[in-house]
Design an enzyme around this catalytic site. Structure first.
Site, PDB file in Angstrom:
ATOM      1  NE  ARG A  55      40.029 -91.784 -52.036  1.00 61.59           N
ATOM      2  CZ  ARG A  55      40.267 -90.688 -52.763  1.00 61.59           C
ATOM      3  NH1 ARG A  55      39.936 -89.486 -52.315  1.00 61.59           N
ATOM      4  NH2 ARG A  55      40.863 -90.785 -53.930  1.00 61.59           N
ATOM      5  CG  ASP A 244      47.109 -95.614 -55.159  1.00 66.12           C
ATOM      6  OD1 ASP A 244      46.987 -95.198 -54.000  1.00 66.12           O
ATOM      7  OD2 ASP A 244      46.194 -95.556 -56.002  1.00 66.12           O
ATOM      8  CE  LYS A 255      40.975 -97.312 -54.854  1.00 65.69           C
ATOM      9  NZ  LYS A 255      41.310 -98.027 -53.584  1.00 65.69           N
TER      10      LYS A 255
END
Length: 349
Positions: A55, A244, A255
């Site tokens: 991740r 991201d 997140k």
């Protein structure tokens, strides 16, 4: 093991059965065990990405790049034709839709398929080395900016809040936001770190805290819901997070829980900093409204350790990310320098 030695994603010439493999640090096993998982199939890699074995946007990108070579090896073993190979590469590319690095890195190596696996692997290796260099550059740029812009830095080391994991585990090494924190620590300009627990799998408590502990960096682990209060009580000098995807207007997907931190920083008048490589900047996405937000399984919020905690009639809403408006981003740190997005300096790729 310190951050200089951590490599979340590597290529292994032969796994236990002799097949080429993508070797991943199993981040679901940390902090209790440091284990590697040798992935030899596209199914296995997609599953590892979805389950958060690997991740962090840059690390997922590296896994995707090596995944193209993995798909080619599986195609050779199983006799796939080219359309099947292309379909399997597309499955890797779409395994997590919010993190643009995965798509960028797969697209970068895909043109090398016709030149053979060595060419694909060489390009994937280049992606990893470039990300590692970018992380070190980001660390220096971010530390310089904070020490210049935070008034408290003139008198004492800084207190930094961070969210999720943005360290060596989430990248090719060193880290993005955590790379800035490491740089401050190396300069002896860091007092402590507040690490949010982070949904869905306590990435902050399990991974960020583990990385900080490995290097002896003082820190607290706190519930995500405590972050705003910690900021408003004056216990934090700046917040640093990763991303991201960064849209052309500076809106940033990160997140879930990040936007609340940004709002608290704005109210408190302290910097909210995003650290991300240029591979995370997506100028084709005009704003945060166009960013696809991944919804994870509802059991992650309706259950705990497999035991139902909510009434049977309850439904779960489980977005993996949220979007912070660019107007709240004090600084976007990339390997190229710092853009003060809230002041009108737009991202550059």
């Amino acid at each position: 093991m310190n951050s200089q030695e951590l490599r979340a994603v590597t290529w292994t010439a032969a796994a236990g059965d002799g097949s080429p493999a993508v070797s991943l640090i199993d981040q679901t096993a940390l902090p209790h065990a440091l284990e590697r998982l040798a992935v030899t199939t596209v199914d296995g890699l997609v599953d590892a990405i979805v389950r958060l074995v690997v991740r962090g946007a840059p690390a997922i990108g590296a896994a995707g790049a090596y995944g193209v070579a993995l798909a080619m090896a599986q195609a050779g073993r199983e006799g796939w034709d080219r359309p099947r190979l292309d379909a399997e590469v597309a499955r890797i590319r779409e395994a997590r839709p919010t993190a643009v690095n995965l798509m960028v890195c797969v697209d970068r190596v895909r043109p090398f398929i016709d030149k053979g696996a060595p060419a694909v692997l060489a390009e994937a290796d280049a992606i990893v080395e470039e990300d590692l260099a970018a992380n070190h550059a980001m660390g220096a740029h971010g530390a310089d900016w904070l020490l210049d812009r935070v008034p408290a830095a003139a008198d004492r080391p800084l207190r930094i809040l961070t969210h999720c994991n943005t360290g060596a585990l989430a990248t090719a090494g060193w880290g993005t936001a955590l790379g800035v924190i490491r740089e401050l620590h190396a300069r002896e300009r860091l007092e402590t770190v507040y690490a949010d627990e982070t949904r869905p799998l306590l990435q902050g408590a399990r991974l960020t805290a583990w990385e900080l502990a490995q290097e002896g960096i003082p820190h607290y682990v706190q519930a995500d819901g405590a972050a705003a209060g910690t900021i408003l009580r004056g216990e934090v000098d700046a917040a640093i997070v990763g991303a991201d995807r960064v849209a052309a207007n500076g809106d940033t997907a990160n997140k879930v829980g990040t936007v609340g931190i940004a709002l608290a920083c704005a109210h408190a008048g302290i910097p909210f900093v995003v650290a991300a490589p240029t591979t995370t900047v997506d100028l084709s996405t005009p704003s945060g409204d166009a960013i696809h937000i991944e919804l994870r399984g509802e059991d992650e919020v309706l259950e705990w350790a497999g035991v139902r905690t909510a009434p049977k009639a309850s439904r779960g809403h489980n977005p993996a990310f949220d979007v912070t408006p660019g107007s709240l981003v004090s600084a976007l740190v990339t390997e190229r320098g710092v853009r003060e997005v809230s002041a009108g300096e737009l991202p550059e790729a």
